[in-house]
Enzyme design. Structure first.
Site, short mmCIF file in Angstrom:
data_model
loop_
_atom_site.label_atom_id
_atom_site.label_comp_id
_atom_site.label_asym_id
_atom_site.label_seq_id
_atom_site.Cartn_x
_atom_site.Cartn_y
_atom_site.Cartn_z
N GLU A 124 1.22 -0.34 -5.14
CA GLU A 124 0.17 0.66 -5.25
C GLU A 124 0.83 2.03 -5.29
OE1 GLU A 124 -3.46 3.15 -3.56
OE2 GLU A 124 -1.82 2.55 -2.27
N ASP A 182 0.82 -1.20 0.00
CA ASP A 182 0.00 0.00 0.00
C ASP A 182 0.86 1.26 0.00
OD1 ASP A 182 -2.85 1.00 0.60
OD2 ASP A 182 -1.70 1.99 2.18
C1 NOJ Z 1 -4.55 3.14 -0.38
C2 NOJ Z 1 -5.70 2.24 -0.09
O1 NOJ Z 1 -6.16 1.67 -1.30
C3 NOJ Z 1 -6.78 3.07 0.57
O2 NOJ Z 1 -7.96 2.34 0.71
C4 NOJ Z 1 -6.26 3.58 1.88
O3 NOJ Z 1 -7.20 4.45 2.46
C5 NOJ Z 1 -4.94 4.35 1.69
N1 NOJ Z 1 -4.02 3.65 0.84
C6 NOJ Z 1 -4.26 4.57 3.02
O4 NOJ Z 1 -3.74 3.35 3.48
#
Ligand code: NOJ
Length: 546
Positions: A243, A201
């Site tokens: 991500e 993430d």
């Molecule tokens: C990306 C995630 O997809 C999202 O759902 C989250 O709120 C943020 N990162 C913070 O972790």
């Protein structure tokens, strides 16, 4: 050591355990519930599950606020349930990856609790502190709807702490070698339990440096390479998926020289798929893919239409964003941060032709495609729920109570099922679609099967067909001797297409090749000057042996 390759031609399925299937009637989906539904996922044909965070958490950001990296949230089950899930998945040949949130923890994490309570605690330096909220002014605020600063004053600590997301999610300090080591330990713990990798993430934001945006810094890439080296050395079958919501040129470095991430989401192409469908023109897709630098042979894009977050419009121009908002989010409530809090089916008017076409576009592009749970049956959303909760409502299994999700009383569910309007569970549910051979589910299942049967999709290079009408998206995929030519009509009217191997560079060398209709497996004549008529929102894929 052989590099893993299974992710190259995988089909991913993203799901929130809490939303999928409740096995014990407490109103929350859980790991045993998911285990009971693995047969379903296998029947859809997906090959890898991506689990959103399952760790203990106050759930202020649905688990992206981790309070303990080494456990399972009690609402979702136990570590033993997780072990059983992994055994059951492996028995079916299904891979499982999970979210790993490295950038931040919950403020409920014992590290943060210790850090804020004592300036001299070894955990103080696990986070980023300052006496003023003035440092790193060039870092943008991501959660624009709720946050006004990336600094929040903590009265217990007597200092400000740094956070790129909610103020309940303090950022970890990656300049601290102990933090770097902690994350490798966390990875080892879950990989030892049989997990096949992580969707990592928020990777662009690990380090902070004055005078920068704090995104994509060299220090960040250096640490991510360390994570990869760790995985390669100890868990050579495991994969890392990045991500990083960035432009293609900034995304490319996340693959390194094949020594950083195995996979990265292609964020910029996603909104352009919606633009192409709305405008009836292929140009947005072609332009962004042409602007995407080539990636190492072992690397792979991950492509998606929707996920658990708002449909992000960060990777478009300001004018494009306004246009997409006007088109797809006419109600103010549909807009969130720089995006749109709607699911795929409502975005495309619940039109099965468009939904199938959108998936066909995705499946024809280079990259490993991802389904978001429920989109395979065209589930709806609830824009009136808070934050992104309306995209995370219970899976609609059947027309029974609570859509077959849970035996709990309806008011005990973690979120209400979609119960009214065109996407109500009595109308949109899996059981009904399984019983109808013409349903969206059956059409998408067939697409998955076709994709898996043709290595050109997962492994092949690509070229666009240039001589088609602007409203037809045409792409050629080639791997070894297999060539797939995929044509997609982006409009509500029929389109006549001439395919001319003599004039189309992507088809060079294919003149006279025998063609098969990829979708039916039936012979389809030879590659020569041909005319086809594509019905509204229809697509046509042809396979040739080069
Ligand atoms: C990306 C995630 O997809 C999202 O759902 C989250 O709120 C943020 N990162 C913070 O972790």
């Amino acid at each position: 050591m052989t590099a893993p390759t299974w992710y190259k031609d995988a089909v991913f399925y993203e799901l929130y355990v809490r939303a999928f299937r409740d096995s014990n009637g407490d109103g929350h989906g859980d790991l045993p519930g998911l285990t009971q539904r693995l047969d379903y996922l296998q029947s859809l044909g997906v090959t890898c599950l991506w689990l959103q965070p399952i760790y203990p958490s106050p759930l202020l950001d649905d688990g992206y606020d981790i309070a303990d990296y080494y456990g399972v949230h009690p609402d979702f089950g136990t570590l033993d349930d997780f072990r059983r899930l992994m055994v059951a998945a492996k028995r079916r040949g299904l891979r499982v990856v999970a979210d790993l949130v490295v950038n931040h923890t919950s403020d409920q994490h014992p590290w943060f609790q210790a850090a804020r309570a004592d300036r001299h605690s070894p955990y103080r330096d696990y986070y980023v502190w300052s006496d003023t909220p003035d440092k790193y002014p060039d870092a943008r605020i991501i959660f624009l709807d709720t946050e006004t600063s990336n600094w929040t004053f903590d009265p217990v600590a007597g200092q400000y702490f740094w956070h790129r997301f909610y103020s309940s999610q303090p950022d970890l300090n990656f300049d601290n070698p102990a933090v770097q080591a902690e994350m490798l330990k966390v990875m080892a713990f879950w990989l030892d339990l049989g997990l096949d990798g992580f969707r990592v993430d928020a990777v662009p934001y690990l380090f902070e440096r004055e005078g920068t945006t704090g995104e994509n810094l060299p220090e960040t890439h250096a640490y991510l390479k360390r994570m990869r080296a760790f995985v390669d050395q100890h868990y050579p079958e495991a994969v890392l998926l990045a991500e990083a919501n960035q432009w293609p040129a900034d995304l490319r470095p996340y693959f390194g020289d094949g020594d950083e991430f195995h996979l990265a989401f292609h964020f910029p192409v996603m909104p352009r798929l919606f633009m192409a469908l709305a405008r009836g023109t292929a140009a947005p897709i072609v332009e962004i893919m042409r602007a995407t630098p080539p990636i190492p042979p072992s690397a792979q894009w991950c492509t998606f239409l929707r996920n658990h977050d708002e449909l992000t419009l960060e990777m478009v121009t300001e004018a494009e964003r306004q246009w997409l908002w006007n088109f797809y989010a006419p109600e103010p409530r549909m807009r969130q941060n720089l995006g749109i809090r709607r699911r795929l089916a409502p975005l495309l008017g619940g039109d099965w032709r468009k939904l199938e076409l959108a998936n066909a576009l995705l499946f024809s592009l280079p990259g490993t495609p991802i389904f978001y749970y429920g989109d395979e049956i065209g589930m709806g959303d609830n824009i009136w729920l808070d934050d992104r909760d309306g995209l995370r409502t219970p899976m609609q299994w059947d027309a029974g109570p609570n859509a077959g999700f849970s035996a709990a009383p309806a008011d005990k569910l973690y979120a209400p099922v979609i119960a009214s309007g065109p996407f109500a569970y009595e109308r949109v549910n899996l059981a009904a679609q399984l019983a109808d051979p013409t349903s969206l589910w059956h059409r998408l299942r067939r697409l998955v099967e076709i994709r898996k049967a043709h290595p050109a999709f997962g492994w092949g290079d690509f070229a666009f067909l240039d001589q088609l009408p602007p409203s037809v998206f045409g792409i050629m995929r080639r791997h070894a001797r297999q060539v797939v030519v995929a044509l997609h009509n982006l409009t509500a009217g029929p389109q006549t297409v001439s395919l001319d191997p003599a004039r189309e560079p992507a088809l060079a060398g294919l003149l006279g090749a025998a063609l098969t209709d990829t979708l039916t497996g039936q012979p389809a004549g030879r590659m020569e000057l041909r005319r086809f008529t594509l019905q509204p929102y229809a697509y046509f894929w042809l396979t040739a042996e080069a």
